[in-house]
Write a protein that holds these residues in place. Structure first.
Motif, PDB file in Angstrom:
ATOM      1  N   ALA A   3      -6.346  -3.711  -1.603  1.00  0.00           N
ATOM      2  CA  ALA A   3      -7.456  -3.847  -0.656  1.00  0.00           C
ATOM      3  C   ALA A   3      -8.370  -4.992  -1.078  1.00  0.00           C
ATOM      4  CB  ALA A   3      -8.253  -2.551  -0.596  1.00  0.00           C
ATOM      5  N   THR A   4      -9.038  -5.567  -0.110  1.00  0.00           N
ATOM      6  CA  THR A   4      -9.984  -6.633  -0.368  1.00  0.00           C
ATOM      7  C   THR A   4     -11.116  -6.562   0.646  1.00  0.00           C
ATOM      8  OG1 THR A   4     -10.281  -9.027  -0.532  1.00  0.00           O
ATOM      9  CG2 THR A   4      -8.673  -8.245   1.059  1.00  0.00           C
TER      10      THR A   4
ATOM     11  N   SER B   9      -3.144   0.508  -0.054  1.00  0.00           N
ATOM     12  CA  SER B   9      -2.010   1.040   0.705  1.00  0.00           C
ATOM     13  C   SER B   9      -1.770   2.527   0.435  1.00  0.00           C
ATOM     14  CB  SER B   9      -0.744   0.241   0.395  1.00  0.00           C
ATOM     15  OG  SER B   9      -0.424   0.372  -0.984  1.00  0.00           O
ATOM     16  N   GLY B  10      -1.978   2.954  -0.778  1.00  0.00           N
ATOM     17  CA  GLY B  10      -1.779   4.350  -1.133  1.00  0.00           C
ATOM     18  C   GLY B  10      -3.008   5.214  -0.966  1.00  0.00           C
TER      19      GLY B  10
ATOM     20  N   TYR C  65       0.680  -1.522   3.586  1.00  0.00           N
ATOM     21  CA  TYR C  65      -0.432  -2.398   3.956  1.00  0.00           C
ATOM     22  C   TYR C  65      -1.775  -1.829   3.484  1.00  0.00           C
ATOM     23  CZ  TYR C  65       2.595  -4.987   7.152  1.00  0.00           C
ATOM     24  OH  TYR C  65       3.583  -5.772   7.690  1.00  0.00           O
ATOM     25  N   ALA C  66      -2.572  -2.681   2.870  1.00  0.00           N
ATOM     26  CA  ALA C  66      -3.973  -2.339   2.706  1.00  0.00           C
ATOM     27  C   ALA C  66      -4.658  -2.477   4.058  1.00  0.00           C
ATOM     28  CB  ALA C  66      -4.623  -3.257   1.686  1.00  0.00           C
ATOM     29  N   MET C  67      -5.687  -1.667   4.272  1.00  0.00           N
ATOM     30  CA  MET C  67      -6.366  -1.655   5.574  1.00  0.00           C
ATOM     31  C   MET C  67      -7.867  -1.840   5.394  1.00  0.00           C
ATOM     32  SD  MET C  67      -3.873  -1.148   7.682  1.00  0.00           S
ATOM     33  CE  MET C  67      -4.792  -0.794   9.181  1.00  0.00           C
TER      34      MET C  67
ATOM     35  N   ALA D 266      -5.236  -5.143   9.044  1.00  0.00           N
ATOM     36  CA  ALA D 266      -4.177  -4.832   8.079  1.00  0.00           C
ATOM     37  C   ALA D 266      -3.882  -6.058   7.238  1.00  0.00           C
ATOM     38  CB  ALA D 266      -2.915  -4.380   8.804  1.00  0.00           C
ATOM     39  N   ARG D 267      -3.684  -5.817   5.949  1.00  0.00           N
ATOM     40  CA  ARG D 267      -3.354  -6.889   5.027  1.00  0.00           C
ATOM     41  C   ARG D 267      -1.951  -6.667   4.495  1.00  0.00           C
ATOM     42  NH1 ARG D 267      -5.367  -8.173  -1.077  1.00  0.00           N
ATOM     43  NH2 ARG D 267      -4.766 -10.388  -1.053  1.00  0.00           N
ATOM     44  N   ASP D 268      -1.138  -7.725   4.494  1.00  0.00           N
ATOM     45  CA  ASP D 268       0.245  -7.627   4.039  1.00  0.00           C
ATOM     46  C   ASP D 268       0.280  -7.628   2.509  1.00  0.00           C
ATOM     47  OD1 ASP D 268       3.348  -9.441   4.813  1.00  0.00           O
ATOM     48  OD2 ASP D 268       2.958  -7.478   3.926  1.00  0.00           O
TER      49      ASP D 268
END
Length: 124
Positions: free
Chosen positions: A104-105, A53-54, A32-34, A98-100
């Motif tokens: 990232a955005t 995510s990384g 997940y991007a956060m 959290a983004r599925d």
């Protein structure tokens, strides 16, 4: 499903520092991007910072660039927001999201899960 719990908010004097934490449930946190967002009284929720995510890609709002740092520890399922040189205008409820997606955005409505928020008050 991802559940997010923020902590670390509080009252701090101008120029001070705080570190917010956001603990996530689930085994797929690393996918997940956060993001961190904030909402001041009478204002819309606004983007603060985001991380892929990384952890290799980060974005910041211009108002916090060079003062705030977002980071994550995927082994601990936690994302952080280190806030330095705090100003009264940073006063707000801060939300973790959290983004599925691994990407990232800065866009609020692209995030799928939200925490309950933690209050940050900057005042002398």
């Amino acid at each position: 499903q991802v559940q997010l719990v923020e902590s670390g908010g509080g009252l701090v004097q101008p120029g001070g520092s705080l570190r917010l934490s956001c603990a996530a449930s689930g085994r797929t946190f690393s996918m997940y991007a956060m993001g961190w967002f904030r909402q001041a009284p009478g204002k819309e929720r606004e983007f603060v910072a985001a991380i892929s995510s990384g952890g290799g890609v980060t974005y910041y709002a211009n108002s916090v660039k060079d003062r705030f740092t977002i980071s994550r520890d995927n082994a601990k399922n936690t994302v952080y927001l280190q806030m330095n040189s705090l100003k009264p205008e940073d006063t707000a409820v801060y939300y973790c999201a959290a983004r599925d997606s691994r990407i990232a955005t800065t866009t609020t409505h692209y995030y799928d899960y939200w925490g309950q928020g933690t209050q940050v008050t900057v005042s002398s």
